[in-house]
Scaffold this active site. Structure first.
Site, PDB file in Angstrom:
ATOM      1  CB  CYS A 117      -0.976   0.031   1.358  1.00  0.00           C
ATOM      2  SG  CYS A 117      -1.939  -1.505   1.620  1.00  0.00           S
TER       3      CYS A 117
ATOM      4  NE  ARG B 284       4.387   1.900  -1.590  1.00  0.00           N
ATOM      5  CZ  ARG B 284       5.490   1.200  -1.428  1.00  0.00           C
ATOM      6  NH1 ARG B 284       6.491   1.473  -2.066  1.00  0.00           N
ATOM      7  NH2 ARG B 284       5.412   0.485  -0.260  1.00  0.00           N
TER       8      ARG B 284
ATOM      9  CD1 TRP C 181      -2.408  -4.747  -4.806  1.00  0.00           C
ATOM     10  CD2 TRP C 181      -1.895  -6.132  -3.003  1.00  0.00           C
ATOM     11  NE1 TRP C 181      -2.115  -5.943  -5.162  1.00  0.00           N
ATOM     12  CE2 TRP C 181      -2.030  -7.032  -4.210  1.00  0.00           C
ATOM     13  CE3 TRP C 181      -1.612  -6.567  -1.879  1.00  0.00           C
ATOM     14  CZ2 TRP C 181      -1.894  -8.292  -4.129  1.00  0.00           C
ATOM     15  CZ3 TRP C 181      -1.241  -7.855  -1.675  1.00  0.00           C
ATOM     16  CH2 TRP C 181      -1.486  -8.780  -2.975  1.00  0.00           C
TER      17      TRP C 181
ATOM     18  CG  ASN D 127       3.034  -0.507   3.026  1.00  0.00           C
ATOM     19  OD1 ASN D 127       2.273  -1.849   2.595  1.00  0.00           O
ATOM     20  ND2 ASN D 127       4.270  -0.148   2.622  1.00  0.00           N
ATOM     21  N   GLY D 128       1.513  -2.922   5.388  1.00  0.00           N
ATOM     22  CA  GLY D 128       2.368  -4.109   6.113  1.00  0.00           C
ATOM     23  C   GLY D 128       0.903  -4.957   6.358  1.00  0.00           C
TER      24      GLY D 128
ATOM     25  CD  GLU E 189      10.915  -9.375 -17.550  1.00  0.00           C
ATOM     26  OE1 GLU E 189      10.554 -10.378 -16.610  1.00  0.00           O
ATOM     27  OE2 GLU E 189      10.473  -8.468 -17.524  1.00  0.00           O
TER      28      GLU E 189
ATOM     29  CE  LYS F  62       7.258  -6.870 -17.382  1.00  0.00           C
ATOM     30  NZ  LYS F  62       8.346  -7.192 -16.732  1.00  0.00           N
TER      31      LYS F  62
ATOM     32  CD  GLU G 248       4.081  -7.669 -15.030  1.00  0.00           C
ATOM     33  OE1 GLU G 248       3.836  -7.547 -13.914  1.00  0.00           O
ATOM     34  OE2 GLU G 248       5.169  -7.435 -15.213  1.00  0.00           O
TER      35      GLU G 248
ATOM     36  CG  HIS H 297      10.379 -33.150 -23.682  1.00  0.00           C
ATOM     37  ND1 HIS H 297      10.741 -34.715 -23.722  1.00  0.00           N
ATOM     38  CD2 HIS H 297      11.589 -32.466 -24.307  1.00  0.00           C
ATOM     39  CE1 HIS H 297      12.078 -34.572 -24.494  1.00  0.00           C
ATOM     40  NE2 HIS H 297      12.325 -33.324 -24.762  1.00  0.00           N
TER      41      HIS H 297
ATOM     42  CE  LYS I 235       8.258  -0.604 -10.226  1.00  0.00           C
ATOM     43  NZ  LYS I 235       8.149  -1.505 -11.541  1.00  0.00           N
TER      44      LYS I 235
HETATM   45  O1  M6R Z   1      11.013  -4.461  -6.489  1.00  0.00           O
HETATM   46  P1  M6R Z   1      11.446  -5.864  -7.097  1.00  0.00           P
HETATM   47  O2  M6R Z   1      12.337  -5.909  -8.190  1.00  0.00           O
HETATM   48  O3  M6R Z   1      12.032  -6.676  -5.801  1.00  0.00           O
HETATM   49  O4  M6R Z   1      10.378  -6.740  -7.497  1.00  0.00           O
HETATM   50  C1  M6R Z   1      10.235  -8.092  -7.826  1.00  0.00           C
HETATM   51  C2  M6R Z   1       8.939  -8.385  -8.619  1.00  0.00           C
HETATM   52  O5  M6R Z   1       7.895  -8.042  -7.696  1.00  0.00           O
HETATM   53  C3  M6R Z   1       8.652  -7.684  -9.948  1.00  0.00           C
HETATM   54  O6  M6R Z   1       9.705  -7.730 -10.744  1.00  0.00           O
HETATM   55  C4  M6R Z   1       7.365  -7.954 -10.555  1.00  0.00           C
HETATM   56  O7  M6R Z   1       7.383  -9.345 -11.143  1.00  0.00           O
HETATM   57  C5  M6R Z   1       6.909  -6.977 -11.832  1.00  0.00           C
HETATM   58  N1  M6R Z   1       5.625  -6.889 -11.671  1.00  0.00           N
HETATM   59  C6  M6R Z   1       7.325  -7.555 -13.128  1.00  0.00           C
HETATM   60  O8  M6R Z   1       7.025  -6.553 -14.124  1.00  0.00           O
END
Ligand code: M6R
Length: 605
Positions: free
Chosen positions: A2, A27, A79, A105-106, A480, A484, A487, A503, A600
């Protein structure tokens, strides 16, 4: 997960809080709220709350209708963890007498136990959140001083928290504290700003106090005092942050993600800088030759995109340095009893520097005497403070939830690390050292193809499934690219090492299935072509990303990237994948920067 903000000053705080929340919305964005301390005519005070399910923009409308104001206030963008997104579960929360307001937050892990005790004492609860125990606990321990009550109450909390507290009983102050969740305080001219992260402060100040776990700040107009949990005063200095305000704004781009994709050449250039000259990289990291020569194992531990950057690093480090490397998902590493000793180097990769699982993995490695190196983008973040050594990537603020420029700067950093270690170990990497300097220019060349990539996106955006294939260095980048796409476009997508397809997963390929194939390695060229042939035979539509000359029978769409050593090719092949995901998300009218269910910075386990 959050975002929290706070203001103590002479201005009306509502716009400051709402602006701050807008810049922290990455966040968490399922509900938002603010609370202000409002003085009544008879010199008493009210805590005014305005909160709503939805985005900060919805809150802005409500705040205008509600007519809320005040010079001290707190705000929150959520969040959801405990309790669905709803008006009632939105923060701020108050104690049952409405005299103490809190944003948090937490996660409070023992909230059920605390809640039962408080209910037995007569406190009433309105929400399903864990947070609501905090104001009630502070109230329960209040004996005339909010700071003292907060110190006593937080000692009873288990879990993680960054909290900002205001109380009608001490109406001229705000108390803030934290444990395992970030919290910073910006120093303005006769005013203070509280936030979870730097972008919320940049508009007002670049002077920032970074609160450590177990520290408390009492913030008043013109005055801030820091304490430890024994109520002893602490002498804290602020840091000056060198991020510009423009870096945290869209600057004419429709979305942060597109801006951040286009910032990659600059981010990579700044990260590489002159670090490879005169062994500057390792001397700034304060890693000595003796340790490098003694390393017998490297762990790279991270989550999501950062973990994918780590996978590219593994191949490279093992190939040149001949040191075994294990790449671990942080949430697995922390519970799998890894073999660690004093000759282990543990590298944590994290854009935010606050990811809870990565932090826990770091702490585990430290407790078992590994040397720890953090590669992070966030100055003063918890991971950067706790690691033995830290390198800051120079991506600048990354606001879009989907990570792009942070990934490429993480790759650049791992490549530099490998080159620096190789030089100490007398391994010749002259060619790679020269090539790394050219990568930013090559990224620029691919960005010039963005319109072409958009035309490919137009053929694909209605698909339900997609696959990414690659061998060798092209496999981690496929993971990766697939992340992308899923998500931000919500297209189901999977990545496979190309040789693995037959396989099992090849059963899913049918006429028209989109497969994004990457080929950048000469040694694996023919093998990869055979794999493409296998999927074409089953009707796949192939988007081929390559820097090789390949017969047009192997693809439906070709995306050419500049030539480079295959060791570094992920830095280039990821660019079309990022752009493809971006344009597909736009064509589907989705919120690119704030995809559903995500946040994020993942500061909970
Ligand atoms: O802040 P961080 O690099 O530790 O975050 C890791 C992941 O949460 C972050 O890379 C996440 O997978 C992203 N949404 C990818 O786009």
């Amino acid at each position: 997960m959050c975002g929290i903000v706070g203001y103590v000053g002479k201005k009306d705080c509502v716009n400051v809080l709402l602006d701050g929340l807008s810049s922290l919305e990455y966040r968490g964005y399922d509900s938002a709220g603010i609370l202000t301390m409002q003085k009544n005519n008879n010199n008493t005070y009210n805590l005014n709350i305005c909160k709503t399910k939805g985005r900060v923009n919805d809150l802005k409308i409500s705040a205008k209708q509600f007519g809320i104001s005040g010079c001290i206030g707190i705000g929150h963008t959520r969040w959801a963890t405990h309790g669905e997104p709803s008006d009632i579960n939105s923060h701020p929360h108050m104690d049952s007498t409405s005299s103490i307001g809190v944003v948090h937050n937490g996660i409070i892990e023992n909230y059920l136990e605390l809640k039962d005790t408080l209910i037995n004492k007569g406190y009433a609860f309105a929400s399903q959140t864990d947070t609501e125990v905090i104001p009630n606990l502070i109230k329960d321990n209040y004996t005339g001083n909010t700071l003292d009550a907060t110190i006593t109450a937080t000692a009873l909390l288990k879990g993680s928290y960054a909290i900002a507290i205001v109380s009608k009983e001490n109406p001229d102050e705000m108390i803030v504290t934290k444990k395992d969740s970030p919290l910073i305080i910006g120093k303005g001219d006769n005013e203070y700003f509280v936030a979870s992260d730097i972008p919320a402060l940049l508009k007002h100040t670049n002077k920032v106090y970074i609160l450590e776990d177990g520290e408390f700040a009492k913030i008043k107009l013109n005055e801030i005092t820091f304490f430890n949990s024994n109520k002893m005063k602490l002498d804290k200095k602020y840091k000056e942050i060198n991020w510009s305000l423009e870096a945290a704004e869209k600057c004419g781009y429709p979305d942060f993600m597109l801006k951040e994709i286009f910032e990659q050449p600059t981010a990579v250039r700044k990260t590489i800088n002159d670090n490879l000259k005169n062994n500057k990289f390792l001397s700034e990291l304060k890693i000595d030759d003796k340790f490098v020569k003694s390393i017998n194992k490297i762990y790279i531990v991270a989550c999501g995109t950062a973990m994918h950057a780590g996978l590219s690093g593994k191949n490279l480090i093992e190939r040149y340095l001949k040191i075994p490397v294990e790449v671990d998902i942080a949430s697995e590493f922390r519970y799998r009893h890894p073999i660690i000793n004093e000759n282990t180097l543990m590298i944590t990769l994290s854009q935010s520097g606050e990811t809870a699982d990565t932090l826990a993995a770091l702490r585990l490695a430290k407790s078992e005497n590994a040397k720890t190196l953090a590669i992070t983008n966030s100055i003063g973040s918890t991971i950067s403070r706790e690691a033995d050594h830290v390198f800051y990537t120079q991506a600048g603020p990354e606001i879009a939830v989907a990570s792009t420029k942070a990934y490429n700067t993480q790759l650049a950093t791992i490549y530099m690390l490998m080159i620096s270690f190789a030089e100490i170990l007398n391994i010749d990497v002259t060619k790679l050292k020269q090539e790394i300097e050219t990568m930013a220019n090559k990224i620029e060349i691919i960005l010039n193809q963005s319109e072409y990539i958009e035309t490919i996106a137009k053929t694909m955006f209605k698909e339900k499934d997609a696959f990414f294939l690659g061998r060798g260095y092209d496999y981690p980048v496929s993971l990766e690219g697939s992340l992308k796409l899923k998500e931000i476009s919500y297209i189901h997508s999977e990545a496979y090492a190309a040789g693995e397809l037959k396989h099992g997963p090849i059963a899913l390929i049918e006429t028209g299935t989109y497969v994004i194939c990457t080929i950048t390695d000469n040694e694996l060229l023919n093998k990869s072509l055979s794999n493409i042939q296998e999927i074409i035979t089953r009707g796949a539509k192939v988007i081929l990303i390559t820097n090789k000359k390949i017969d047009s029978k192997y693809y439906d769409y070709l995306i050419e990237i500049p030539d480079c050593p295959s060791e570094f090719s992920s830095m280039l092949s990821i660019i079309p994948m990022q752009l493809l995901a971006y344009y597909i998300s736009k064509l589907k009218n989705l919120d690119v920067d704030k995809p559903r269910n995500l946040a994020k910075s993942v500061t909970v386990e």
